[in-house]
Each structure stands twice: as C-alpha cells, then as structure tokens.
Design an enzyme around this catalytic site. Structure first.
Site, PDB file in Angstrom:
ATOM      1  N   CYS A  58       0.832  -1.211   0.000  1.00 50.36           N
ATOM      2  CA  CYS A  58       0.000   0.000   0.000  1.00 50.36           C
ATOM      3  C   CYS A  58       0.863   1.256   0.000  1.00 50.36           C
ATOM      4  O   CYS A  58       1.381   1.663   1.053  1.00 50.36           O
ATOM      5  CB  CYS A  58      -0.920  -0.023   1.223  1.00 50.36           C
ATOM      6  SG  CYS A  58      -1.934   1.444   1.358  1.00 50.36           S
ATOM      7  N   CYS A  64      -0.510   4.086   2.182  1.00 53.35           N
ATOM      8  CA  CYS A  64      -0.279   3.914   3.626  1.00 53.35           C
ATOM      9  C   CYS A  64       1.193   4.150   3.987  1.00 53.35           C
ATOM     10  O   CYS A  64       1.494   4.755   5.011  1.00 53.35           O
ATOM     11  CB  CYS A  64      -0.632   2.499   4.085  1.00 53.35           C
ATOM     12  SG  CYS A  64      -2.118   1.824   3.358  1.00 53.35           S
ATOM     13  N   ASP A  65       2.109   3.650   3.169  1.00 49.76           N
ATOM     14  CA  ASP A  65       3.510   3.569   3.599  1.00 49.76           C
ATOM     15  C   ASP A  65       4.489   4.432   2.800  1.00 49.76           C
ATOM     16  O   ASP A  65       5.653   4.552   3.193  1.00 49.76           O
ATOM     17  CB  ASP A  65       3.988   2.102   3.513  1.00 49.76           C
ATOM     18  CG  ASP A  65       3.165   1.189   4.413  1.00 49.76           C
ATOM     19  OD1 ASP A  65       2.747   1.666   5.489  1.00 49.76           O
ATOM     20  OD2 ASP A  65       2.931   0.028   4.049  1.00 49.76           O
TER      21      ASP A  65
END
Ligand code: NAP
Length: 305
Positions: free
Chosen positions: A132, A135-136
């Site tokens: 992701c 997200c990261d």
C-alpha cells in the site's frame, strides 16, 4: 435481528447495493470488517470514474458511504465468520458478535493483494515490504524503492511514490506493461522511474529492514543484487471468497461465478465487485454490479417472501 438484505463488504459494489436496497425501503445491513471503502480507499487518485474528474479513493468511498447511510443502510463493523441458508429460507449470518437473519445476501468482500511468495516477503512485512503506497509511501522520503508488477496498479502507484522517494524501479517479468497506454506514457515520462524488464525477484533481503533484492533476468538468466530501501508489491488480486465457498461456484482462481443478474447458484445470494468472476476490475463496474444485484435482490424477495 432480521433484515431484508445483508451486504457483506463495504467497497463500491457493496455501498452501491446499499444505496439501492435501502432507497427501495428494504431493511438493509452492510457488514464490513475494517472500514467502508474497500481497496479504493487505499487508492491515491481516481480519475476514470464518470462525473468525478479526480478524487482520492478514500473521499469517493466516503461520499458513497454517506449516501448509503442517508437512505437507511445500517453499517456495522464486524467480521462475518459463517453464512448458511436454512429451511426457513433465510440466510443465517454469524459474525464475531452475533447471528443475524436476512432474506437475501449480497457478497461484496472484494479481493486482497496477491503475494509474491518469495523468501523475505513475509519476514520484512512492514520493515520495507508493503502492499500500500498510500499507507507507507511517506516512510520512504528521499529513498530508493521498487515496485513489482506491470499492471495498472503497479504503474500508478509507482508514479504516486515519486512524490516522496528519490527513485522507483518498476520490476516487471515481461518486456511490455499490462497497464493502459495513458498510464504507461506518464510513467515513461517520469524521470524518477526506471524500468527493469524481463525480470523476477527471487528474494527480498536485508538485516533489520530491506536493503536489497535478488533479481533474475528471465531471458538471459543473469542474476544480480539491487540495493534499495523498500519494495511495493502489486502483482494482482486474490478474491476474498472463503466464507461463501459452500454456497457458490468458484472459478479456477477462486472468484464467484454469477449470472448476468449477479445471482449465484444459491437463490437469494448475489455477488458483486472484485469478488465476482469477470475480466474487468473497475470502480464503475463494481458500482454497476451493485445496482444490478440490488434490483434483482428486491425482485427475489418480492417473489419468495
Ligand atoms: P493485474 O492487472 O492483474 O496486473 C498484475 C501484474 O502483476 C501483471 O503485470 C503481472 O504480470 C504481474 N504479476 C502477476 N503475478 C506475478 C508474479 N508472481 N511475479 C511477478 N509479476 C507478477 O493487477 P492490478 O494491477 O492489481 O489490477 C487489478 C485490476 O484492477 C485490473 O483489471 C486493473 O485494470 C484494475 N485497475 C484499474 C485501474 C484504473 O483503471 N486506473 C487502476 C488500478 C487497477 P503479467 O503482465 O506478465 O501477467
């Protein structure tokens, strides 16, 4: 509790079904394991959904959720563990908290990222391996990362990552991308992206965190190590069809087979979105599936209850 319709999964397909069934005054519950939105909530930009020029997946799914709630869809955060159709003609849906009954069920649990299944992938999960970018990605500011895969997701997320990182290698197992041309053109023009063709990753290596990949060129057989700080895996999706498996026919890859009305082989059980066996995975298709299933669920309930 007894409902007309239970929708399992809160991505665009499930939320659309909720908008339609609750607007038709069917008592509707939507059960979602995490939070509504599904895979698109993790997508940084949607620009091919008609009527929306450009919006984050999270914002688009939030509007859909608001619309479903507005018409009366009850949204519960819970994990469905089992579904059975019993002699009373109701589906009995057991979650971690309770068992509810519904006249019709719409399966919309979507799909999750496929794993590469190579050494180091699990060991370095969240320590350099991610599925992701939204997200990261920010953890890799000014670092070097690789994206594995050549589909739309891999190429779009590689472009997104260039906002943070200094360099992205896109490692693809063939010499031609699978993604659509407009996305390819943008990626080829991006100076931070370098493509590594005909290559598979055989191992993700590191100490505390990832620090290199073992690569093998499929044409020449050459092997080499690629130093970097992180790797984002985008090699397709796997259906989350496990809880429905005894009630439906599954394709070879585990997707749920439906007819053109989204009806599975069990009367009253419909399937929509990324979970359904088809060739095209798009938000617009999931939305279409959701509306078709909802209209046919209403018809099924009228005829059978
Ligand atoms: P995908 O289109 O199935 O692409 C998966 C990619 O991973 C392919 O390039 C494939 O290589 C590669 N791959 C698969 N298994 C691999 C392995 N074991 N090792 C190395 N590479 C591997 O998956 P996706 O990109 O996640 O997209 C899923 C669906 O969502 C698609 O229908 C896509 O069109 C859609 N989508 C659309 C948009 C958009 O419209 N903007 C955005 C994202 C996703 P090969 O090419 O050699 O098979």
């Amino acid at each position: 509790m007894e409902y007309d319709v239970a929708i399992i999964g809160g991505g665009p397909g499930g939320l659309t079904a909720g908008i339609y069934t609750s607007r038709s005054r069917l008592k509707t519950v939507l059960i979602e394991k995490l939070s509504p939105g599904g895979q698109i909530a993790l997508t940084h930009c949607i620009e091919n959904y008609p009527g929306v020029e450009s919006m984050s997946g999270y914002d688009l799914s939030s509007v859909m959720e608001k619309q479903a709630r507005h018409f009366g869809t009850e949204i519960r955060i819970d994990e469905v563990l089992n579904i059975e159709k019993k002699d009373d003609n109701f589906f009995h849906i057991t979650s971690s908290k309770e068992t509810i009954k519904a006249k019709a069920v719409i399966a919309a649990t979507g799909a999750k990222p496929r794993k590469l299944d190579i050494p180091g992938e699990l060991a370095f999960l969240s320590r350099g391996v991610s599925y992701c970018a939204v997200c990261d990605g920010a953890f890799f500011r000014n670092k070097t990362v690789a994206v594995i895969g050549g589909g739309n997701t891999a190429v779009e997320e590689a472009m997104y990552l260039t906002k943070f990182v200094s360099k992205v290698y896109v490692i693809h197992r063939r010499d031609e991308l699978r993604s659509v041309k407009i996305i390819q053109e943008r990626a080829f023009a991006n100076e931070k992206i370098e493509f590594i063709w005909d290559t598979i990753v055989t191992e993700i290596r590191g100490e505390k965190t990832v620090n290199n990949l073992s690569l093998k060129n499929k044409k020449t057989g050459d092997e080499k190590l690629l130093p970097l700080d992180g790797v984002f895996v985008y090699v397709g999706m796997e259906p989350a069809s496990g809880i429905f498996k005894d009630l439906v026919d599954l394709s070879k890859s585990g997707f749920i087979v439906t007819d053109m009305n989204m009806h599975t082989k069990t009367p009253g059980l419909f399937a929509v979105g990324d979970l359904r066996d088809k060739n095209i995975w798009q938000v617009s298709v999931a939305v279409g599936d959701g509306s078709i299933a909802a209209i046919n669920a209403e018809k099924y309930i009228t005829e059978n209850f």
